[in-house]
Enzyme design. Structure first.
Site, PDB file in Angstrom:
ATOM      1  N   ASP A  61      30.032  30.093  34.136  1.00 24.89           N
ATOM      2  CA  ASP A  61      30.655  31.058  35.044  1.00 24.89           C
ATOM      3  C   ASP A  61      31.264  32.264  34.337  1.00 24.89           C
ATOM      4  O   ASP A  61      32.008  33.039  34.956  1.00 24.89           O
ATOM      5  CB  ASP A  61      31.753  30.349  35.862  1.00 24.89           C
ATOM      6  CG  ASP A  61      31.183  29.512  36.992  1.00 24.89           C
ATOM      7  OD1 ASP A  61      30.436  30.069  37.823  1.00 24.89           O
ATOM      8  OD2 ASP A  61      31.472  28.306  37.047  1.00 24.89           O
ATOM      9  N   ARG A  86      36.361  26.311  33.412  1.00 27.85           N
ATOM     10  CA  ARG A  86      36.377  27.754  33.185  1.00 27.85           C
ATOM     11  C   ARG A  86      37.404  28.184  32.145  1.00 27.85           C
ATOM     12  O   ARG A  86      37.404  29.342  31.735  1.00 27.85           O
ATOM     13  CB  ARG A  86      36.588  28.491  34.519  1.00 27.85           C
ATOM     14  CG  ARG A  86      35.454  28.199  35.525  1.00 27.85           C
ATOM     15  CD  ARG A  86      35.295  29.273  36.538  1.00 27.85           C
ATOM     16  NE  ARG A  86      35.165  30.575  35.912  1.00 27.85           N
ATOM     17  CZ  ARG A  86      35.216  31.711  36.557  1.00 27.85           C
ATOM     18  NH1 ARG A  86      35.392  31.721  37.864  1.00 27.85           N
ATOM     19  NH2 ARG A  86      35.106  32.859  35.920  1.00 27.85           N
ATOM     20  N   HIS A 161      38.357  32.269  47.362  1.00 25.02           N
ATOM     21  CA  HIS A 161      39.497  33.043  46.850  1.00 25.02           C
ATOM     22  C   HIS A 161      40.038  33.994  47.925  1.00 25.02           C
ATOM     23  O   HIS A 161      39.315  34.351  48.858  1.00 25.02           O
ATOM     24  CB  HIS A 161      39.038  33.924  45.669  1.00 25.02           C
ATOM     25  CG  HIS A 161      38.714  33.198  44.412  1.00 25.02           C
ATOM     26  ND1 HIS A 161      37.558  33.423  43.693  1.00 25.02           N
ATOM     27  CD2 HIS A 161      39.416  32.265  43.718  1.00 25.02           C
ATOM     28  CE1 HIS A 161      37.560  32.664  42.608  1.00 25.02           C
ATOM     29  NE2 HIS A 161      38.673  31.941  42.603  1.00 25.02           N
ATOM     30  N   CYS A 248      34.608  40.041  41.148  1.00 29.54           N
ATOM     31  CA  CYS A 248      34.740  39.002  40.116  1.00 29.54           C
ATOM     32  C   CYS A 248      34.028  39.352  38.817  1.00 29.54           C
ATOM     33  O   CYS A 248      34.301  38.752  37.781  1.00 29.54           O
ATOM     34  CB  CYS A 248      34.251  37.673  40.639  1.00 29.54           C
ATOM     35  SG  CYS A 248      32.626  37.739  41.320  1.00 29.54           S
TER      36      CYS A 248
HETATM   37  C1  CIR Z   1      33.449  29.695  40.442  1.00 29.02           C
HETATM   38  O1  CIR Z   1      33.334  28.855  41.335  1.00 29.02           O
HETATM   39  O2  CIR Z   1      34.443  29.746  39.723  1.00 29.02           O
HETATM   40  C2  CIR Z   1      32.318  30.666  40.221  1.00 29.02           C
HETATM   41  N1  CIR Z   1      31.064  30.020  40.479  1.00 29.02           N
HETATM   42  C3  CIR Z   1      32.464  31.865  41.106  1.00 29.02           C
HETATM   43  C4  CIR Z   1      33.696  32.660  40.793  1.00 29.02           C
HETATM   44  C5  CIR Z   1      33.779  33.902  41.603  1.00 29.02           C
HETATM   45  N2  CIR Z   1      34.950  34.610  41.275  1.00 29.02           N
HETATM   46  C6  CIR Z   1      35.500  35.526  42.037  1.00 29.02           C
HETATM   47  O3  CIR Z   1      35.035  35.807  43.129  1.00 29.02           O
HETATM   48  N3  CIR Z   1      36.617  36.098  41.619  1.00 29.02           N
END
Ligand code: CIR
Length: 256
Positions: A61, A86, A161, A248
């Site tokens: 990620d 993460r 989020h 993101c």
């Molecule tokens: C997660 O689930 O952490 C990642 N696959 C996606 C994160 C997306 N982040 C964001 O929108 N700030």
């Protein structure tokens, strides 16, 4: 004063990403990489100076750099992401930010994802999500109080989020999906609602008076254009399959 955008190319392992509210689908990595390059181009077109970090292939990620840090005017906060998988993404971002800001960090048991943090002026709204908890919000409140920021926790539902549910499109206007966050929480702002058929349409990157906006939501895009807002469309279909959106994929802040 220049605007910096930190980005990171998608990992070769992107298909092993975390998924919470999105069903698994095959991800075309080459297309994801090309789409990410166009996203970076859009950031450049809108005036950002890009700081492009190398891919971290051991971290699926890692393209979603927003989640591991929060950059304010006078300091940067390493967030301690809610998904333990993460957390190894953080050190390289911290090293990149160290050039620009003093760094502080959220401590256990606090967890916070940058995707849950919406800053509008001196207001910082934080989503209470599966990733971000009250302990982190309290730590954040104490870290930023001296800088004059007001921190408000906001309940969200049926999305990853806070910024899946609401983002700012002007100083006084938000783009909001009322299915995921109560409109009353943003009563101080004018509100543009996403089209009800476009559940993931509330996430946009604002740079000055322009937006980087996903190409897949034409009805909501029309609503924004009708409000006089200028859009730079980007196709991020493959990153959306990894539950990513446009905010993101960057950390944007003034060089100051
Ligand atoms: C997660 O689930 O952490 C990642 N696959 C996606 C994160 C997306 N982040 C964001 O929108 N700030």
């Amino acid at each position: 004063m220049s605007t910096i955008a930190i980005t990171r190319a998608p990992s070769a392992t992107l298909a092993q990403c975390q998924l919470s509210f999105v069903d698994p689908q095959a991800i075309d990595l080459a297309l994801a990489t090309a789409q990410h390059q166009d996203y970076c181009r859009a950031l450049g077109e809108l005036g950002c100076e890009l700081l492009e970090l190398p891919a971290l292939d051991a971290q699926p990620d890692a393209v979603f750099v927003e989640d591991v840090a929060l950059v304010l005017d006078h300091l940067a906060i390493m967030t301690r992401p809610g998904a333990p998988s993460r957390r190894p993404e953080s050190p390289t971002i911290e090293a990149a930010l160290r050039t620009f800001r003093p760094i502080v960090s959220i401590q256990a048991p606090g967890t916070l994802d940058g995707g849950d943090v919406l800053r509008i002026g001196n207001q910082i709204y934080v989503g209470l999500s599966a990733r971000s908890n009250p302990e982190a919000i309290e730590q954040l409140r104490q870290l930023v109080a001296a800088e004059g920021y007001v921190v408000t926790a906001v309940a969200i539902r049926d999305c990853l989020h806070l910024k899946s549910a609401v983002t700012a499109v002007r100083d006084d206007t938000v783009l909001i999906n009322p299915a995921c966050v109560d409109r009353e929480a943003f009563a101080a702002y004018r509100q543009i609602e996403v089209d009800p058929q476009e559940a993931h349409a509330a996430n946009t990157v604002r740079i000055g008076d322009r937006l980087i906006y996903p190409a897949g939501f034409p009805r909501t895009a029309q609503r924004l254009q009708d409000a006089g807002i200028n859009l730079r469309l980007v196709d991020v279909s493959e990153l959306q399959k990894a539950e990513g959106a446009v905010t993101c994929c960057s950390l944007i802040f003034s060089r100051s």
